[in-house]
Design a protein around this motif. Structure first.
Motif, PDB file in Angstrom:
ATOM      1  N   VAL A  95       0.922  -1.206   0.211  1.00  0.00           N
ATOM      2  CA  VAL A  95      -0.041  -0.082   0.010  1.00  0.00           C
ATOM      3  C   VAL A  95       0.949   1.185   0.050  1.00  0.00           C
ATOM      4  N   GLN A  96       2.091   1.259   0.722  1.00  0.00           N
ATOM      5  CA  GLN A  96       3.066   2.337   0.924  1.00  0.00           C
ATOM      6  C   GLN A  96       3.652   2.403  -0.649  1.00  0.00           C
ATOM      7  N   GLN A  97       3.824   1.595  -1.277  1.00  0.00           N
ATOM      8  CA  GLN A  97       4.480   1.493  -2.468  1.00  0.00           C
ATOM      9  C   GLN A  97       3.512   1.970  -3.473  1.00  0.00           C
ATOM     10  N   GLN A  98       2.332   1.418  -3.501  1.00  0.00           N
ATOM     11  CA  GLN A  98       1.455   1.622  -4.639  1.00  0.00           C
ATOM     12  C   GLN A  98       0.061   2.574  -3.968  1.00  0.00           C
ATOM     13  N   ALA A  99       0.369   3.701  -3.553  1.00  0.00           N
ATOM     14  CA  ALA A  99      -0.592   4.370  -2.537  1.00  0.00           C
ATOM     15  C   ALA A  99      -1.836   4.728  -3.468  1.00  0.00           C
ATOM     16  N   SER A 100      -2.825   3.785  -3.196  1.00  0.00           N
ATOM     17  CA  SER A 100      -4.380   4.060  -3.834  1.00  0.00           C
ATOM     18  C   SER A 100      -5.217   3.789  -2.679  1.00  0.00           C
ATOM     19  N   PRO A 101      -6.445   4.317  -2.731  1.00  0.00           N
ATOM     20  CA  PRO A 101      -7.559   3.998  -1.946  1.00  0.00           C
ATOM     21  C   PRO A 101      -7.962   2.574  -2.431  1.00  0.00           C
ATOM     22  N   TYR A 102      -7.778   2.240  -3.649  1.00  0.00           N
ATOM     23  CA  TYR A 102      -8.309   0.901  -4.251  1.00  0.00           C
ATOM     24  C   TYR A 102      -7.615  -0.078  -3.677  1.00  0.00           C
ATOM     25  N   LEU A 103      -6.262   0.277  -3.124  1.00  0.00           N
ATOM     26  CA  LEU A 103      -5.350  -0.876  -2.586  1.00  0.00           C
ATOM     27  C   LEU A 103      -5.705  -0.934  -1.131  1.00  0.00           C
ATOM     28  N   ALA A 104      -5.735   0.264  -0.560  1.00  0.00           N
ATOM     29  CA  ALA A 104      -5.651   0.638   0.727  1.00  0.00           C
ATOM     30  C   ALA A 104      -7.148  -0.183   1.453  1.00  0.00           C
ATOM     31  N   VAL A 105      -8.023   0.116   0.632  1.00  0.00           N
ATOM     32  CA  VAL A 105      -9.425  -0.500   1.557  1.00  0.00           C
ATOM     33  C   VAL A 105      -9.286  -1.859   1.560  1.00  0.00           C
ATOM     34  N   PRO A 106      -9.139  -2.765   0.586  1.00  0.00           N
ATOM     35  CA  PRO A 106      -9.119  -4.273   0.674  1.00  0.00           C
ATOM     36  C   PRO A 106      -7.881  -4.433   1.577  1.00  0.00           C
ATOM     37  N   ALA A 107      -6.977  -3.886   1.579  1.00  0.00           N
ATOM     38  CA  ALA A 107      -5.689  -4.211   2.591  1.00  0.00           C
ATOM     39  C   ALA A 107      -6.230  -4.001   4.250  1.00  0.00           C
ATOM     40  N   ALA A 108      -6.914  -2.803   4.400  1.00  0.00           N
ATOM     41  CA  ALA A 108      -7.308  -2.552   5.573  1.00  0.00           C
ATOM     42  C   ALA A 108      -8.285  -3.489   6.179  1.00  0.00           C
ATOM     43  N   ILE A 109      -9.384  -4.150   5.228  1.00  0.00           N
ATOM     44  CA  ILE A 109     -10.265  -4.878   5.590  1.00  0.00           C
ATOM     45  C   ILE A 109      -9.379  -6.403   6.033  1.00  0.00           C
ATOM     46  N   ILE A 110      -8.511  -6.562   5.118  1.00  0.00           N
ATOM     47  CA  ILE A 110      -7.887  -7.963   5.669  1.00  0.00           C
ATOM     48  C   ILE A 110      -7.149  -7.908   6.862  1.00  0.00           C
ATOM     49  N   ILE A 111      -6.382  -6.757   6.981  1.00  0.00           N
ATOM     50  CA  ILE A 111      -5.714  -6.765   8.527  1.00  0.00           C
ATOM     51  C   ILE A 111      -6.811  -6.203   9.448  1.00  0.00           C
ATOM     52  N   GLY A 112      -7.771  -5.778   9.326  1.00  0.00           N
ATOM     53  CA  GLY A 112      -8.796  -5.484  10.412  1.00  0.00           C
ATOM     54  C   GLY A 112      -9.472  -6.870  10.643  1.00  0.00           C
ATOM     55  N   ARG A 113      -9.807  -7.814   9.728  1.00  0.00           N
ATOM     56  CA  ARG A 113     -10.483  -8.832   9.774  1.00  0.00           C
ATOM     57  C   ARG A 113      -9.466  -9.681  10.790  1.00  0.00           C
ATOM     58  N   GLU A 114      -8.016  -9.843  10.368  1.00  0.00           N
ATOM     59  CA  GLU A 114      -7.302 -10.598  11.278  1.00  0.00           C
ATOM     60  C   GLU A 114      -7.053 -10.167  12.660  1.00  0.00           C
ATOM     61  N   ILE A 115      -6.941  -9.029  12.990  1.00  0.00           N
ATOM     62  CA  ILE A 115      -6.945  -8.492  14.267  1.00  0.00           C
ATOM     63  C   ILE A 115      -8.305  -8.831  14.944  1.00  0.00           C
ATOM     64  N   THR A 116      -9.364  -8.597  14.221  1.00  0.00           N
ATOM     65  CA  THR A 116     -10.781  -9.015  14.930  1.00  0.00           C
ATOM     66  C   THR A 116     -11.080 -10.508  15.281  1.00  0.00           C
ATOM     67  N   ILE A 117     -10.405 -11.395  14.292  1.00  0.00           N
ATOM     68  CA  ILE A 117     -10.885 -12.819  14.451  1.00  0.00           C
ATOM     69  C   ILE A 117      -9.533 -13.354  15.542  1.00  0.00           C
ATOM     70  N   ALA A 118      -8.435 -12.980  15.599  1.00  0.00           N
ATOM     71  CA  ALA A 118      -7.426 -13.199  16.524  1.00  0.00           C
ATOM     72  C   ALA A 118      -7.671 -13.162  17.784  1.00  0.00           C
ATOM     73  N   SER A 119      -8.464 -11.862  17.973  1.00  0.00           N
ATOM     74  CA  SER A 119      -8.934 -11.469  19.448  1.00  0.00           C
ATOM     75  C   SER A 119     -10.110 -11.971  19.832  1.00  0.00           C
ATOM     76  N   LEU A 120     -11.096 -12.464  18.704  1.00  0.00           N
ATOM     77  CA  LEU A 120     -12.380 -13.385  19.204  1.00  0.00           C
ATOM     78  C   LEU A 120     -11.948 -14.721  19.411  1.00  0.00           C
ATOM     79  N   ARG A 121     -10.752 -15.339  18.741  1.00  0.00           N
ATOM     80  CA  ARG A 121     -10.470 -16.753  19.117  1.00  0.00           C
ATOM     81  C   ARG A 121      -9.799 -16.873  20.636  1.00  0.00           C
ATOM     82  N   GLU A 122      -9.018 -15.709  20.862  1.00  0.00           N
ATOM     83  CA  GLU A 122      -8.326 -15.583  22.212  1.00  0.00           C
ATOM     84  C   GLU A 122      -9.544 -15.576  23.144  1.00  0.00           C
ATOM     85  N   TRP A 123     -10.523 -14.608  23.081  1.00  0.00           N
ATOM     86  CA  TRP A 123     -11.651 -14.646  23.838  1.00  0.00           C
ATOM     87  C   TRP A 123     -12.625 -15.808  23.967  1.00  0.00           C
ATOM     88  N   MET A 124     -12.841 -16.697  22.818  1.00  0.00           N
ATOM     89  CA  MET A 124     -13.439 -17.705  22.914  1.00  0.00           C
ATOM     90  C   MET A 124     -12.643 -18.961  23.862  1.00  0.00           C
TER      91      MET A 124
END
Length: 187
Positions: free
Chosen positions: A85-114
């Protein structure tokens, strides 16, 4: 608790060690750095497959390895997505990257809590998660390479696959959250 350094765990640690190497190569002013980064990322993917295969095949599964393997995967993916994303700065790349990273954090936290409430099995890895991971890894590899190859628009295909991975990411996150809510309502 003693940490066992068996072959699968060492492969996982190698995957973590490849992250700073990939970063250095990524920023080198070298015409072939994209090829080298793609190969490093591919090597990390091979170690991911191999450590799991060997742990199961040789019965070398350990609690430390079970913890470290997904951490290494998530750190590698998040780190490389940030570089891309830093190299190819574009919202079209940043949005799916943020979704993927956000999901990873959310699911890792959910698994820990579960796990804390004794319901970890309710949020185990699914086939959908495996499809998501496959699309994500292929997308990242193509975006790292980014140059057309024999007239094939590699970067554009990487973008498309990243969007597919982001859609699968959201779908799998909804499935995990639904399973967690169901488990909580049963308690």
């Amino acid at each position: 608790m003693t940490i066992e350094y068996n072959i699968p765990t060492c492969l996982t640690l190698l995957r973590l060690a490849l992250i700073p190497l990939l970063a250095v190569v990524f920023y080198l002013p070298w015409v072939y750095s994209n090829i080298a980064c793609t190969l490093i990322f591919f090597l990390a993917g091979v170690t991911d497959w191999l450590d799991g295969y060997l742990a199961r095949k040789m019965q070398l599964e350990t609690p430390f390895g079970a913890f470290l393997d997904p951490v290494a995967d998530k750190v590698m993916v998040a780190f490389v997505l940030v570089l891309i994303v830093q190299q190819q700065a574009s919202p079209y790349l940043a949005v799916p990257a943020a979704i993927i990273i956000g999901r990873e954090i959310t699911i890792a936290s959910l698994r820990e809590w579960m796990a804390e409430i004794g319901q970890r099995a309710k949020v185990k890895v699914s086939d959908l998660g495996k499809w998501k991971t496959s699309a994500q890894m292929l997308a990242i590899g193509l975006l790292l390479y980014r140059e057309d190859l024999l007239g094939v628009p590699v970067n554009a295909i990487g973008y498309g696959l990243l969007y597919i991975a982001a859609a699968l990411t959201l779908w799998s996150m909804v499935n995990y959250l639904s399973a967690a809510l169901k488990a909580m309502s049963e308690k």
